[in-house]
Design an enzyme around this catalytic site. Structure first.
Site, PDB file in Angstrom:
ATOM      1  N   HIS A   1       0.840  -1.199   0.000  1.00 36.34           N
ATOM      2  CA  HIS A   1       0.000   0.000   0.000  1.00 36.34           C
ATOM      3  C   HIS A   1       0.878   1.254   0.000  1.00 36.34           C
ATOM      4  CE1 HIS A   1      -2.376  -3.285   1.683  1.00 36.34           C
ATOM      5  NE2 HIS A   1      -3.470  -2.633   1.327  1.00 36.34           N
TER       6      HIS A   1
ATOM      7  N   HIS B   1      -1.967  -0.884   7.187  1.00 29.82           N
ATOM      8  CA  HIS B   1      -1.650  -1.251   5.803  1.00 29.82           C
ATOM      9  C   HIS B   1      -0.580  -0.327   5.221  1.00 29.82           C
ATOM     10  CE1 HIS B   1      -4.989   1.647   5.751  1.00 29.82           C
ATOM     11  NE2 HIS B   1      -4.404   2.137   4.672  1.00 29.82           N
TER      12      HIS B   1
ATOM     13  N   PRO C   1      -5.746  -4.860  11.323  1.00 28.17           N
ATOM     14  CA  PRO C   1      -7.199  -4.832  11.527  1.00 28.17           C
ATOM     15  C   PRO C   1      -7.589  -3.408  11.933  1.00 28.17           C
ATOM     16  CG  PRO C   1      -6.219  -6.717  12.640  1.00 28.17           C
ATOM     17  CD  PRO C   1      -5.083  -5.825  12.220  1.00 28.17           C
TER      18      PRO C   1
ATOM     19  N   ASP D   1      -9.552   6.769   7.134  1.00 28.69           N
ATOM     20  CA  ASP D   1     -11.015   6.707   7.059  1.00 28.69           C
ATOM     21  C   ASP D   1     -11.527   5.341   7.505  1.00 28.69           C
ATOM     22  OD1 ASP D   1     -11.733   9.318   5.550  1.00 28.69           O
ATOM     23  OD2 ASP D   1     -10.164   8.441   4.299  1.00 28.69           O
TER      24      ASP D   1
ATOM     25  N   ILE E   1     -10.352   8.719   0.382  1.00 26.17           N
ATOM     26  CA  ILE E   1     -10.254   7.558  -0.505  1.00 26.17           C
ATOM     27  C   ILE E   1     -10.279   6.266   0.311  1.00 26.17           C
ATOM     28  CG2 ILE E   1      -8.754   6.300  -2.113  1.00 26.17           C
ATOM     29  CD1 ILE E   1     -10.048   8.693  -3.400  1.00 26.17           C
TER      30      ILE E   1
ATOM     31  N   HIS F   1      -4.014   3.231  -3.563  1.00 21.33           N
ATOM     32  CA  HIS F   1      -4.182   2.712  -2.203  1.00 21.33           C
ATOM     33  C   HIS F   1      -3.446   1.400  -1.970  1.00 21.33           C
ATOM     34  CE1 HIS F   1      -6.168   1.769   1.633  1.00 21.33           C
ATOM     35  NE2 HIS F   1      -6.194   0.526   1.174  1.00 21.33           N
TER      36      HIS F   1
ATOM     37  N   GLU G   1     -17.217  -3.551  25.143  1.00 24.41           N
ATOM     38  CA  GLU G   1     -16.349  -4.723  25.288  1.00 24.41           C
ATOM     39  C   GLU G   1     -15.143  -4.669  24.359  1.00 24.41           C
ATOM     40  OE1 GLU G   1     -20.573  -6.051  26.314  1.00 24.41           O
ATOM     41  OE2 GLU G   1     -19.607  -4.910  24.703  1.00 24.41           O
TER      42      GLU G   1
ATOM     43  N   PHE H   1     -20.038 -12.647  25.494  1.00 23.08           N
ATOM     44  CA  PHE H   1     -19.644 -11.401  24.831  1.00 23.08           C
ATOM     45  C   PHE H   1     -18.157 -11.357  24.493  1.00 23.08           C
ATOM     46  CE2 PHE H   1     -23.434  -9.684  27.305  1.00 23.08           C
ATOM     47  CZ  PHE H   1     -24.300  -9.958  26.266  1.00 23.08           C
TER      48      PHE H   1
ATOM     49  N   HIS I   1     -20.274 -16.013  33.924  1.00 18.65           N
ATOM     50  CA  HIS I   1     -21.510 -16.571  33.365  1.00 18.65           C
ATOM     51  C   HIS I   1     -21.146 -17.474  32.184  1.00 18.65           C
ATOM     52  CE1 HIS I   1     -22.759 -13.260  35.827  1.00 18.65           C
ATOM     53  NE2 HIS I   1     -24.058 -13.504  35.644  1.00 18.65           N
TER      54      HIS I   1
ATOM     55  N   ASP J   1     -31.361 -16.035  31.911  1.00 20.72           N
ATOM     56  CA  ASP J   1     -31.146 -15.085  30.816  1.00 20.72           C
ATOM     57  C   ASP J   1     -31.382 -15.709  29.447  1.00 20.72           C
ATOM     58  OD1 ASP J   1     -30.613 -12.792  32.244  1.00 20.72           O
ATOM     59  OD2 ASP J   1     -28.460 -13.156  32.355  1.00 20.72           O
TER      60      ASP J   1
ATOM     61  N   HIS K   1     -27.547 -15.526  26.133  1.00 15.67           N
ATOM     62  CA  HIS K   1     -26.478 -15.252  27.086  1.00 15.67           C
ATOM     63  C   HIS K   1     -25.777 -16.522  27.574  1.00 15.67           C
ATOM     64  CE1 HIS K   1     -28.180 -11.322  26.973  1.00 15.67           C
ATOM     65  NE2 HIS K   1     -27.469 -10.860  27.984  1.00 15.67           N
TER      66      HIS K   1
END
Length: 661
Positions: A33, A73, A123, A160, A192, A264, A411, A437, A461, A469, A473
């Protein structure tokens, strides 16, 4: 503010060195890139030559400013900087081997592999979340040790894409709430994305968005060195975190691809690079940096040595010197092991029937007392996760010296921030939510494992045993999916004693994150005899032995109680079943083959866990049996749940008898 190394070398020439190395390295690799490094070269030049506090000769200097490339990147930006500034180990050969197997210059920056890389990014948005955590750690340590020892800024370059990712909202709102004034975001505002103009998919006014969460904001020309420097210096004076939107041209200098998506994520091509060299007035051969320009960069790389030496003198003279070094070293075995051993002795003397989430709180009361570097927290589930112990104090905008954070329902942001805190050093973060979660913060858990940083994810849990729940859950596949993640230790203790042992193991392991899965429901204490050894360290061990056994029942967490009940029931029928507790599959896999065979034995085996069977192959053979979640989706009252799904002592005993028949 730093002085320029050579008055005859201009900012544009120094920035063009970044552009040239970036486009040449990507072209040689035939992938990468080039656009972002070329577009943000002016910002990076000003930051590293005139603002940033660092010393290329000592990349680990604790009081350096942090620079995080969230838009990972664009990794050639940081690799080019590392070479130009003279970081040890970043050579031209490394740049020429960009994106090649075995090189330090991976396609996306990897923590621990290349100098100057503060965190693994790629990421999108993760680096932003990490930077928030670094700024939290800086503020906390400054409150603890004073700004003579801790006073630095965290800069994060985002694109972006970073700001479209959901984690960015969690990160920016948390930072704004905490008023992290030493956090400065440099937004590569080039309009872009890979598919084309950002307007294809987004119309957000990022300045208004950040301002709504309490940030200071500024918009500048990202190719104007004076404007860049002025904006950063103003940001450093702010009482809030600052977003600086730098309007740039992606692939600046490329004659036909600049400002377009074509710059890019692909090599520019030989013809386009030749045109860029002409447009940038850069007549030099690939990977060739003129001596005067390289000299100017190298001088910028060592200018911070004077600041570092002055800091080292202050540290040596400080009353906090030893405590500060201990915090950075992060080795707590000497104080932690005897404290946990004493805690276990008390539990054996007075056994308790508690949920392992409560047992975790009991263990944390010990841990937080002997390890002052811990910073706990929860994603708005403090009372459920049992992560707060007395006398920690709340870490907020009014008290950075506190040791407990209310992360809110964030989280993913919590996990990303904890990674940043651990990377910063000097603190040990742990944070809680429900196990189900873990899905919301999995990308950050994976990066913690990939980087090998000590973060403790407290997940309560942990099974259908949580009850009313319902299935939304109630974790079913989560333990298996988390155990499948390389370099993550997943602990599922069966009682208060094992829980204390798992906390000891999590904190002793500096180079690996841990996840501790804990119950909502109360459990009988299975370990009632004193053993100074940490039995959980073996991953699995015989918790209830019997001579001349007929079968082995292997269980984790809350199902150990069921396995023990099944063993007692079988004893009434003259069937001898011993029980193995397996709090950590990962640690058991690391044991010798002889130990594993000794624990598992050759007789029939039955595995028991309130989850899917994936991952149990290291314990069970094809001829063995598993009692767990073979179906799910139905809800039932808590007291009927285990019977509803067939996870009972009777069911386990029946499986043993079937195998022996």
């Amino acid at each position: 503010m730093h002085a320029m190394a050579d008055k005859g070398v201009g900012d544009d020439q120094m920035a063009n060195a970044i552009r040239a190395l970036s486009m040449d390295s990507v072209e040689r690799a035939k992938s990468g890139h080039p656009g972002m490094p070329m577009g943000m070269a002016d910002v990076a030049t000003v930051l590293f030559t005139k603002v940033l506090k660092f010393d290329a000769g000592d990349p680990a200097w604790p009081d350096r400013d942090r620079f995080v490339l969230s838009a990972g990147h664009g990794s050639m930006l940081i690799y080019a900087l590392a070479y130009l500034l003279g970081y040890d180990g970043m050579t031209l050969d490394q740049l020429k081997n960009f994106r090649q197997l075995g090189s330090k210059t991976a396609g996306h920056p990897e923590y621990g592999h290349a100098p100057g890389v503060e965190t693994t990014t790629g990421p999108l948005g993760q680096g932003f979340g990490n930077a928030v955590g670094m700024a939290i750690a800086e503020a906390h340590l400054a409150a603890r040790f004073g700004d003579d020892l801790v006073s630095h800024y965290t800069y994060v370059l985002v694109g972006d894409g970073c700001l479209m990712e959901g984690v960015s909202q969690e990160a920016l709102s948390l930072a704004g709430h905490l008023k992290l004034r030493k956090l400065i975001v440099l937004f590569d505002d080039n309009d872009i994305s890979i598919d084309g103009p950002v307007s294809l998919s987004d119309r957000t006014d990022q300045l208004e968005r950040f301002a709504a969460s309490g940030w200071a904001t500024a918009a500048i020309d990202g190719h104007d060195p004076q404007a860049i420097e002025q904006a950063i210096e103003e940001a450093k004076k702010s009482d809030r975190p600052t977003l600086i939107a730098c309007k740039t041209t992606i692939g600046k200098g490329a004659p036909s691809k600049a400002g377009k998506a074509a710059a890019h994520g692909a090599p520019l091509g030989e013809e386009e690079i030749a045109g860029a060299r002409k447009a940038l007035d850069w007549p030099h051969a690939p990977f060739e940096i003129p001596d005067d320009i390289l000299s100017a960069w190298r001088e910028a790389g060592v200018q911070g040595s004077r600041d570092r030496e002055a800091w080292e003198a202050r540290l040596a003279a400080s009353a906090h010197c030893e405590a500060f070094k201990t915090a950075l070293a992060g080795d707590y075995a000497q104080s932690l092991i005897p404290a946990i051993r004493e805690h276990k002795q008390k539990l054996v003397a007075e056994p308790v029937k508690v949920a392992t989430r409560k047992a975790s709180e009991l263990a944390l009361s010990v841990v937080n007392d002997v390890v002052p570097e811990t910073i706990g927290g929860s994603a708005d589930l403090t009372g459920s996760n049992n992560t707060k112990t007395k006398d920690l104090g709340i870490l907020d905008a009014d008290n950075y010296g506190g040791r407990y954070m209310h992360y809110g329902i964030r989280e993913h942001g919590m996990a990303a921030a904890m990674n940043g805190m651990a990377l910063h050093g000097g603190v040990v973060p742990y944070g809680g939510t429900f196990l189900v979660f873990a899905d919301y913060c999995r990308p950050s858990i994976r990066l913690a494992a990939l980087m090998g940083v000590r973060v403790v994810f407290v997940m309560t849990h942990d099974s259908i045993g949580l009850g009313e729940d319902g299935p939304t859950h109630q974790p079913v596949e989560h333990l298996a999916s988390l155990r499948a993640m390389p370099n993550l230790n997943v602990y599922r203790p069966c009682d208060a004693v094992e829980t204390a042992e798992c906390w000891e193991l999590a904190l002793k392991n500096i180079a690996r994150p841990s996840l501790i899965a804990l119950t909502r429901q109360g459990l009988e204490q299975a370990r009632v005899e004193q053993d100074d050894d940490n039995l959980s360290a073996r991953g699995a061990y015989v918790i209830a032995d019997v001579a001349n056994y007929d079968a082995t029942i292997i269980a984790t967490g809350s199902e150990v109680e069921i396995a023990l009940a099944a063993s007692r029931a079988l004893a009434g029928e003259n069937i001898k079943a011993r029980v193995v507790s397996a709090p950590s599959f990962e640690l058991f896999a690391q044991q010798s083959e002889s130990y594993r065979l000794e624990v598992l034995g050759e007789k029939p085996r039955v595995g028991v866990e309130a989850g899917v069977a994936q991952g149990w192959d290291q314990f069970l053979r094809l001829k063995d049996e598993f009692v767990g979640m073979t179906s799910f989706g139905a809800s039932a009252p808590a007291k009927y749940l285990y019977a509803h799904f067939g996870i009972t002592a009777t069911a386990v005993a029946d499986k043993v008898k079937q195998l022996l028949a």
